[in-house]
Design a protein around this motif. Structure first.
Motif, mmCIF file in Angstrom:
data_model
loop_
_atom_site.group_PDB
_atom_site.id
_atom_site.type_symbol
_atom_site.label_atom_id
_atom_site.label_comp_id
_atom_site.label_asym_id
_atom_site.label_seq_id
_atom_site.Cartn_x
_atom_site.Cartn_y
_atom_site.Cartn_z
ATOM 1 N N PHE A 326 0.834 -1.202 0.000
ATOM 2 C CA PHE A 326 0.000 0.000 0.000
ATOM 3 C C PHE A 326 0.875 1.261 0.000
ATOM 4 N N ASP A 327 1.924 1.251 0.826
ATOM 5 C CA ASP A 327 2.824 2.417 0.892
ATOM 6 C C ASP A 327 3.514 2.660 -0.455
ATOM 7 N N ILE A 328 3.872 1.574 -1.138
ATOM 8 C CA ILE A 328 4.513 1.718 -2.445
ATOM 9 C C ILE A 328 3.531 2.306 -3.455
ATOM 10 N N ILE A 329 2.298 1.778 -3.455
ATOM 11 C CA ILE A 329 1.255 2.303 -4.351
ATOM 12 C C ILE A 329 1.011 3.779 -4.066
ATOM 13 N N HIS A 330 0.920 4.111 -2.774
ATOM 14 C CA HIS A 330 0.676 5.499 -2.358
ATOM 15 C C HIS A 330 1.817 6.411 -2.831
ATOM 16 N N GLY A 331 3.054 5.944 -2.676
ATOM 17 C CA GLY A 331 4.217 6.742 -3.086
ATOM 18 C C GLY A 331 4.247 6.989 -4.581
ATOM 19 N N ILE A 332 3.936 5.954 -5.368
ATOM 20 C CA ILE A 332 3.900 6.115 -6.826
ATOM 21 C C ILE A 332 2.822 7.128 -7.207
ATOM 22 N N ALA A 333 1.652 7.018 -6.545
ATOM 23 C CA ALA A 333 0.548 7.946 -6.831
ATOM 24 C C ALA A 333 0.947 9.382 -6.513
ATOM 25 N N ARG A 334 1.666 9.580 -5.409
ATOM 26 C CA ARG A 334 2.113 10.934 -5.039
ATOM 27 C C ARG A 334 3.098 11.480 -6.059
ATOM 28 N N GLY A 335 4.004 10.631 -6.520
ATOM 29 C CA GLY A 335 4.959 11.069 -7.540
ATOM 30 C C GLY A 335 4.272 11.447 -8.835
ATOM 31 N N LEU A 336 3.264 10.648 -9.215
ATOM 32 C CA LEU A 336 2.525 10.923 -10.446
ATOM 33 C C LEU A 336 1.705 12.205 -10.321
ATOM 34 N N LEU A 337 1.107 12.405 -9.149
ATOM 35 C CA LEU A 337 0.336 13.627 -8.919
ATOM 36 C C LEU A 337 1.230 14.856 -9.008
ATOM 37 N N TYR A 338 2.443 14.730 -8.489
ATOM 38 C CA TYR A 338 3.403 15.832 -8.571
ATOM 39 C C TYR A 338 3.710 16.169 -10.031
ATOM 40 N N LEU A 339 3.931 15.145 -10.852
ATOM 41 C CA LEU A 339 4.229 15.373 -12.266
ATOM 42 C C LEU A 339 3.072 16.059 -12.979
ATOM 43 N N LEU A 359 13.339 1.379 -5.821
ATOM 44 C CA LEU A 359 13.108 1.335 -4.372
ATOM 45 C C LEU A 359 14.397 1.636 -3.629
ATOM 46 N N ASP A 360 14.347 2.603 -2.704
ATOM 47 C CA ASP A 360 15.556 2.941 -1.949
ATOM 48 C C ASP A 360 15.719 2.009 -0.756
ATOM 49 N N SER A 361 16.641 2.319 0.112
ATOM 50 C CA SER A 361 16.947 1.431 1.234
ATOM 51 C C SER A 361 15.773 1.268 2.188
ATOM 52 N N LYS A 362 14.850 2.218 2.192
ATOM 53 C CA LYS A 362 13.668 2.147 3.058
ATOM 54 C C LYS A 362 12.424 1.709 2.285
ATOM 55 N N MET A 363 12.632 1.202 1.072
ATOM 56 C CA MET A 363 11.564 0.730 0.188
ATOM 57 C C MET A 363 10.626 1.857 -0.230
ATOM 58 N N ILE A 364 11.137 3.088 -0.227
ATOM 59 C CA ILE A 364 10.366 4.217 -0.744
ATOM 60 C C ILE A 364 10.453 4.191 -2.262
ATOM 61 N N PRO A 365 9.311 4.186 -2.963
ATOM 62 C CA PRO A 365 9.339 4.096 -4.425
ATOM 63 C C PRO A 365 9.691 5.431 -5.082
ATOM 64 N N LYS A 366 10.429 5.357 -6.170
ATOM 65 C CA LYS A 366 10.814 6.559 -6.915
ATOM 66 C C LYS A 366 10.644 6.293 -8.408
ATOM 67 N N ILE A 367 9.826 7.108 -9.055
ATOM 68 C CA ILE A 367 9.602 6.975 -10.494
ATOM 69 C C ILE A 367 10.873 7.392 -11.237
ATOM 70 N N SER A 368 11.260 6.615 -12.247
ATOM 71 C CA SER A 368 12.483 6.907 -12.996
ATOM 72 C C SER A 368 12.214 6.852 -14.493
ATOM 73 N N ASP A 369 13.265 7.100 -15.283
ATOM 74 C CA ASP A 369 13.265 7.009 -16.739
ATOM 75 C C ASP A 369 12.296 7.990 -17.387
ATOM 76 N N PHE A 370 12.792 9.211 -17.602
ATOM 77 C CA PHE A 370 11.976 10.274 -18.189
ATOM 78 C C PHE A 370 12.332 10.541 -19.653
ATOM 79 N N GLY A 371 12.964 9.559 -20.298
ATOM 80 C CA GLY A 371 13.362 9.747 -21.685
ATOM 81 C C GLY A 371 12.193 9.935 -22.631
ATOM 82 N N MET A 372 11.047 9.344 -22.301
ATOM 83 C CA MET A 372 9.870 9.443 -23.175
ATOM 84 C C MET A 372 8.875 10.496 -22.693
#
Length: 429
Positions: A326-339, A359-372
């Motif tokens: 759930f925390d991973i899903i929530h984190g991805i959603a927050r990153g997407l909302l920011y974008l 995923l970092d050392s605390k399993m916090i998700p981070k969206i990557s790869d902005f080439g497209m």
């Protein structure tokens, strides 16, 4: 003549100490050399002053000895002979000063400094500051480090045509060998096979971009020359390696392959976009490298790798309890909302998928790869493209079929990703 003019200027200032730049010292030494050798034969034909004319490159061993710098053509192509060399070369594509987005610089390795009659020197500026200053001055035709010792420092800029260029062997040990960045239209960038096109969008568009240029040598050292032991993963774009800088900082090195779908434009796009974005659920870009055929991105190191390596692995998936998922899903959603809503730019990612979430050392998700990724206007929510890019299975139907991308197509991809996180199954499995 210019060497003596600059020497006279230095003498008139009454200084010969640390306030005299290494560039001026070089000019002084060269002035003495030429003073001593007046009336004597040059050590090779390329020592003849301005033998090849504007933008002509004198290369020992080539026939003819005078060649045009890449991106230029002979001014007198039908009569290119020793009697015509001094007429030099002209641009293949003319520059347009009004459109900075179509201007960049090509890096030429192993040149003798061009004639400095119309040049400007600042010993306190770094190379990136020099690049920005040259880009913003329509009359500036080239720049380089003014001090070529100890990796280079200071800024030298040229105005007007470049003359008296000599090419040293790449492995040459000549004290005065230099890397020179010559102003070029971006349309020439794909044609320059042996040099590096550094478009202003990467290094000159914004002076507040907190992104560092890394040399290929630095990255090779950090990754033990791209050792297979340091390989973190691979995809259609190329390979990712773990690296360690000399200060002990761990990095992830994304080395794009020549066969990847990500060309120079996508590469620049990723550098520009991610340098402007700051959010705890977006991966942080530390730097980049363009050198020869290499296009490399340097990111913060994510200890736990990509999300797909967990959710699609029966053993590692056991680590992901429902609360963590759930925390991973929530984190991805927050990153997407920011974008989509909260960043300075409205960004549509266009390739959101499990392998592009780290995923970092605390399993916090981070969206990557902005080439497209694509920027859309503040009030704009969608766009259209003839070139559909991304990953099938995550693509919204209206995008895959008609090329219409929007914040909704990103949300569609997020929905597919959410189902994968919950089920542990690939969407095309």
């Amino acid at each position: 003549m210019i060497f003596h003019q600059i020497k006279k200027s230095v003498i008139s200032r009454g200084v010969w100490n640390e306030s005299v730049s290494s560039f001026e010292r070089y000019i002084w030494v060269e002035a003495d050399k030429r003073w001593i050798t007046y009336g004597s034969e040059p050590k090779d034909k390329c020592d003849t002053y301005n033998l090849c004319g504007p933008y002509g490159n004198c290369i020992i061993g080539e026939s003819p000895i005078c060649q045009c710098v890449e991106g230029f053509k002979h001014k007198s192509p039908d009569t290119w002979n020793p009697d015509e060399w001094s007429k030099g070369c002209v641009r293949i594509t003319q520059l347009s000063c009004e459109d900075k987005d179509k201007i960049g610089f090509a890096k030429f390795v192993g040149l003798k400094m061009p004639d400095t009659t119309y040049s400007w020197v600042n010993g306190s500026m770094n190379l990136n500051e020099c690049r920005v200053k040259c880009l913003n001055n329509c009359s500036c035709t080239a720049y380089a480090n003014s001090d070529i010792k100890k990796g280079g420092s200071g800024c030298a800029m040229w105005f007007g045509d470049l003359i008296d260029i000599k090419q040293f062997a790449v492995n040459g040990q000549d004290t005065y060998m230099q890397d020179v960045y010559i102003r070029m239209p971006a349309s020439e960038q794909e044609k320059l096979e042996n040099n590096v096109m550094i478009d202003q969008n990467i290094e000159g568009q914004s002076e507040d971009m907190e992104v560092t240029f890394f040399t290929l040598a630095t990255i090779a050292t950090a990754t033990d020359n791209f050792s297979s032991n340091n390989k973190l993963g691979e995809g259609g774009f190329g390979l990712v390696y773990k690296g360690t800088l000399v200060d002990g900082k761990e990095i992830a090195v994304k080395r794009l392959s020549r066969s990847s779908g990500q060309g120079l434009n996508e590469f620049k796009n990723e550098v520009i976009l991610i340098a402007k974005l700051q959010h705890r659920n977006l991966v942080r870009l530390l730097g980049y490298c363009i050198e020869g055929d290499e296009k490399i991105l340097i990111y913060e190191y994510m200890l736990n790798g990509s999300l797909d390596s967990f959710i699609f692995d029966q053993t590692r998936a056991k680590v992901l309890g429902w609360s963590m998922r759930f925390d991973i899903i929530h984190g991805i959603a927050r990153g997407l909302l920011y974008l989509h809503e909260d960043s300075r730019l409205r960004i549509i990612h266009r390739d959101l998928k499990a392998s592009n979430v780290l995923l970092d050392s605390k399993m916090i998700p981070k969206i990557s790869d902005f080439g497209m990724a694509r920027i859309v206007g503040g009030d704009q929510t969608e766009g259209n493209t003839r070139r559909v890019v991304g990953t099938y299975g995550y693509m919204a139907p209206e995008y895959a079929i008609n090329g219409i991308f929007s914040v909704k197509s990103d949300v569609f991809s997020f929905g597919i990703l959410l189902l994968e996180i919950i089920s542990g199954k690939k969407n095309r499995g």
